[in-house]
Write a protein that holds these residues in place. Structure first.
Motif, PDB file in Angstrom:
ATOM      1  N   UNK A 327       0.847  -1.193   0.000  1.00 47.44           N
ATOM      2  CA  UNK A 327       0.000   0.000   0.000  1.00 47.44           C
ATOM      3  C   UNK A 327       0.882   1.242   0.000  1.00 47.44           C
ATOM      4  N   UNK A 329       4.048   1.504  -0.949  1.00 42.75           N
ATOM      5  CA  UNK A 329       4.768   1.612  -2.225  1.00 42.75           C
ATOM      6  C   UNK A 329       3.877   2.194  -3.304  1.00 42.75           C
ATOM      7  N   UNK A 330       2.688   1.598  -3.434  1.00 40.74           N
ATOM      8  CA  UNK A 330       1.759   2.050  -4.469  1.00 40.74           C
ATOM      9  C   UNK A 330       1.354   3.497  -4.261  1.00 40.74           C
ATOM     10  N   UNK A 331       1.111   3.863  -2.990  1.00 39.52           N
ATOM     11  CA  UNK A 331       0.674   5.226  -2.696  1.00 39.52           C
ATOM     12  C   UNK A 331       1.787   6.224  -3.014  1.00 39.52           C
TER      13      UNK A 331
ATOM     14  N   UNK B  95       0.715   0.639 -13.073  1.00 35.76           N
ATOM     15  CA  UNK B  95       1.533  -0.206 -12.195  1.00 35.76           C
ATOM     16  C   UNK B  95       1.343   0.185 -10.741  1.00 35.76           C
ATOM     17  N   UNK B  96       1.334   1.507 -10.490  1.00 38.86           N
ATOM     18  CA  UNK B  96       1.159   1.979  -9.114  1.00 38.86           C
ATOM     19  C   UNK B  96      -0.155   1.463  -8.546  1.00 38.86           C
ATOM     20  N   UNK B  97      -1.211   1.498  -9.366  1.00 40.04           N
ATOM     21  CA  UNK B  97      -2.515   1.078  -8.872  1.00 40.04           C
ATOM     22  C   UNK B  97      -2.612  -0.426  -8.718  1.00 40.04           C
ATOM     23  N   UNK B  98      -1.861  -1.165  -9.546  1.00 43.11           N
ATOM     24  CA  UNK B  98      -1.841  -2.614  -9.341  1.00 43.11           C
ATOM     25  C   UNK B  98      -1.216  -2.922  -7.998  1.00 43.11           C
ATOM     26  N   UNK B  99      -0.096  -2.262  -7.699  1.00 47.12           N
ATOM     27  CA  UNK B  99       0.571  -2.506  -6.424  1.00 47.12           C
ATOM     28  C   UNK B  99      -0.317  -2.032  -5.279  1.00 47.12           C
ATOM     29  N   UNK B 100      -0.924  -0.851  -5.445  1.00 44.82           N
ATOM     30  CA  UNK B 100      -1.803  -0.311  -4.410  1.00 44.82           C
ATOM     31  C   UNK B 100      -2.998  -1.232  -4.188  1.00 44.82           C
ATOM     32  N   UNK B 101      -3.621  -1.646  -5.291  1.00 46.89           N
ATOM     33  CA  UNK B 101      -4.794  -2.510  -5.184  1.00 46.89           C
ATOM     34  C   UNK B 101      -4.460  -3.843  -4.542  1.00 46.89           C
ATOM     35  N   UNK B 102      -3.307  -4.396  -4.920  1.00 47.02           N
ATOM     36  CA  UNK B 102      -2.900  -5.665  -4.313  1.00 47.02           C
ATOM     37  C   UNK B 102      -2.709  -5.490  -2.816  1.00 47.02           C
ATOM     38  N   UNK B 103      -2.061  -4.374  -2.443  1.00 38.96           N
ATOM     39  CA  UNK B 103      -1.816  -4.126  -1.027  1.00 38.96           C
ATOM     40  C   UNK B 103      -3.095  -3.895  -0.240  1.00 38.96           C
ATOM     41  N   UNK B 104      -3.980  -3.050  -0.760  1.00 36.50           N
ATOM     42  CA  UNK B 104      -5.229  -2.753  -0.050  1.00 36.50           C
ATOM     43  C   UNK B 104      -6.067  -4.011   0.110  1.00 36.50           C
TER      44      UNK B 104
END
Lengths: 356, 309
Positions: A327, A329-331, B95-104
């Motif tokens: 979260x 990293x993505x943010x 890519x950022x949203x894939x990582x964010x979505x996976x994390x959330x």
């Protein structure tokens, strides 16, 4: 009524450019903190815990560096391609191919002195990763095929290839069914520093960072790369041959990503196994972007991300899921992207009737 | 392999292809309007966890689907905002949203890890058609979402190629400057298509957690979002071909699963590579022969800035 407008600046703002990475990190951690609090945990305690896990002891710091090394190398690898606006999303696959080649050398070379073994592994890994970068590079250079997609697809081909090897012909007969190869011979172990797991890969990363800096800032070749990245039209008028550059850059980018794979199997796992990379190739993209493609900044940012990984791993004992790291990293990346608009544009609030 | 085993495999192919089809059909609309959304994987996972959590807590499957669509749509809204309004790099944003979505999704889903779902969509046996030997069990004895995925794909095809809306979408993807000159709001069209893509991806993810599994596992899409992105290209941006392609890719998935459970590990990995290799080949062919001929939007992944012409 108030109207919010984005007005183009006459000149790109340098101060904003420097501040954006910092603000992105702050905002990302703030949002992460809100999420953590909403789940019933204390954000402050979590973050303090993370800091302690990452920096609290010399062992902690060594682990942080261990996680940072592949990010440094992979970050450098993708940054070269990105400098030319070549979207190499394939660092993950190139990493796997490098790991595969290095493992092949380690497992089949027999009795060779360590120096020869390591050198051979590194060479094999570079070549293997370079080939994996060459394919999309060639397709892009000669046929204008979108490299974002081709590099992405090849990631999975590489991952499945390694899975084939570790589940099949290279599986350790004594592994009780686990998908891994036998341990590498001692000669294939990358020398470590002190009693820690920090290995020679750190030196490799730093050397490459310096090389890249010199290449990009001090050579004509590097200058031409930057021109192509800024404006392909200007490059053409200047007579710069983009086709050969694309191939060369993808070869080097893939090769360095391949070396990343090699240092992971030679320095950490000492065997080839499923899942040697927890997405280093993708995280490296965030690292490179946050570092604005500057080689030295990449080393620093990779170190910070290593801290994030180690810190996040440790707080799982608190009950905080590891996905919190993703979260964050993505943010960070998301806010970075969103913030970049302010380099070229400024925010203006226009009151009714007011002339801008 | 016996005939009944083959029929069972083909039926499983349809089921396996459904989440891919749902996500890909939405991504197709987004790409047709010129937006490359690499965040599909993250949106599918958000949809999966949201759908599961809501259904588990309310007992209502349809509320779960709604939550999934909302979740995927919201993530897509972020992508749209960054890509369209802020004109940022679409690849990196995705890519950022894939990582964010996976994390959330991993974060929210922690309490639900491995929890089985009490009830799910049952099979709807279509009268008459379901009785056809061979074809019946393969196509006409599935849950409602399978039928929905096929219908919505046909609907998307119709909209894109037979209506004025479709013309607007395609023109925005081909030549946004020209569309803008004619008075079309490029930004609004792209926003709608991108959000639609996220909604469909969320639905695809929900299918996994509510029907296919049905449970929640961290990272349960396991790359299916990327297969959906690949499928859009493999289908050359045509919903009709996406329908066939989804079942082809789904077939690979179903086949590898069966082979692995039978203990045959080796060749399944090469089979798994196939969708990705085929996609590369199709992309090369399409690009060489001119993307316009194959229906690929010329302005894909380039932001539209009215001031820069």
């Amino acid at each position: 009524m108030l109207k919010v407008r984005l007005i183009k600046r006459q000149q790109e703002s340098i101060s904003v450019r420097g501040l954006i990475p910092i603000f992105s990190v702050i905002l990302a951690f703030a949002c992460g903190g809100i999420l953590i609090e909403s789940a019933g945990f204390s954000a402050g305690e979590t973050y303090l815990n993370m800091l302690n896990n990452a920096f609290g002891s010399s062992y902690a710091i060594s682990e942080t560096i261990v996680k940072a090394i592949p990010l440094m190398l992979a970050g450098l690898a993708v940054s070269l391609a990105f400098k030319m606006k070549l979207w190499n999303i394939g660092a993950e696959g190139q990493l796997y191919m490098g790991a595969f080649a290095a493992s092949w050398v380690a497992l089949s070379a027999g009795d060779v002195p360590p120096a020869v073994m390591i050198a051979a592994m590194m060479l094999a890994a570079f070549v293997s990763g370079a080939v994996w970068g060459f394919i999309p590079g060639f397709l892009r250079a000669y046929w204008n095929v979108n490299e974002t997609i081709t590099t992405l697809m090849l990631n999975y081909v590489a991952i499945f290839w390694v899975q084939y090897l570790v589940y099949g012909p290279w599986k350790d007969p004594q592994s009780m069914g686990f998908p891994l190869t036998p341990r590498f011979p001692e000669a294939a172990y990358l020398p470590a520093i002190g009693g820690t797991r920090v290995h020679m890969g750190l030196i490799v990363a730093m050397v490459i960072a310096v090389l890249f800096y010199i290449l990009l800032a001090k050579t004509r070749w590097g200058y031409e790369i930057k021109v192509i990245g800024e404006s392909s039209r200007a490059a053409r008028y200047a007579g710069i041959d983009a086709t050969r550059k694309i191939i060369m850059v993808m070869l080097i980018s893939g090769g360095i990503a391949g070396i990343t794979g090699m240092i992971e199997v030679a320095g950490i796992t000492h065997r080839l196994q499923e899942g040697i990379s927890p997405g280093y190739g993708y995280t490296a993209i965030i690292v490179a972007w946050l570092a604005r493609l500057n080689p030295f900044a990449i080393i620093l940012v990779a170190f910070l991300f290593g801290a994030l990984l180690v810190g996040g791993f440790g707080v799982q004992t608190m009950g905080i899921p590891f996905s919190t790291v993703m979260i964050l990293e993505g943010a960070v990346l998301f806010f970075l992207l969103a913030g970049e608009i302010f380099i070229k544009y400024r925010l203006v609030i226009q009151r009714k009737g007011e002339k801008i | 392999m016996s005939v009944s085993a083959i029929i069972a495999l083909l039926a499983a192919t349809v089921v396996a292809g459904t989440p891919i089809l749902l996500a890909a059909s939405g991504e197709l609309m987004a790409e047709k309007s010129g937006i490359l959304n690499l965040g599909v994987e993250g949106m599918m996972l958000i949809g999966a966890v949201a759908g599961f959590a809501v259904t588990h807590n309310t007992g209502n499957l349809y509320l779960g689907l709604l939550a999934a669509m909302l979740g995927g749509g919201m993530l897509a809204l972020l992508h749209a905002f960054v890509s369209i309004t802020l004109r940022s790099n679409q690849v990196v944003s995705g890519l950022a949203l894939t990582i964010l979505g996976t994390g959330i999704s991993g974060f929210i889903g922690k309490p639900y890890q491995g929890v089985p779902l009490e009830n799910t969509f049952g099979e709807v046996f279509i009268p008459v058609l379901g009785d056809i030997p061979v074809l019946g069990p393969i196509f006409f004895q599935h849950d409602v979402l399978v039928y929905f995925s096929i219908i919505i794909t046909v609907v998307f095809w119709y909209i894109l190629f037979r209506t004025r809306w479709g013309l607007v979408i395609r023109s925005v993807g081909e030549n946004p400057a020209a569309a803008d000159a004619v008075g079309i709001s490029v930004s609004r069209v792209r926003y709608m298509c991108t959000i639609l893509g996220g909604v469909m991806a969320g639905l695809g993810g929900a299918y996994l957690s509510l029907v296919y599994a049905p449970t929640w596992q961290e990272n349960m899409t396991a790359g299916m979002g990327w297969i959906a992105v690949a499928l859009v290209i493999f289908a050359m941006w045509n919903p009709a071909r996406a329908l066939l392609g989804a079942y082809l890719f789904g077939g690979v998935e179903a086949l590898t699963f069966r082979m692995q459970t039978a203990g045959i590990h080796i060749s399944t990995f090469f089979l798994s590579m196939l969708p990705y290799l085929l996609t590369i080949m199709v992309l090369v062919l399409v690009t060489i022969r001119g993307r316009e001929l194959a229906g690929g939007p010329a302005a894909l992944s380039t932001a539209y800035d009215r001031e820069e012409r």
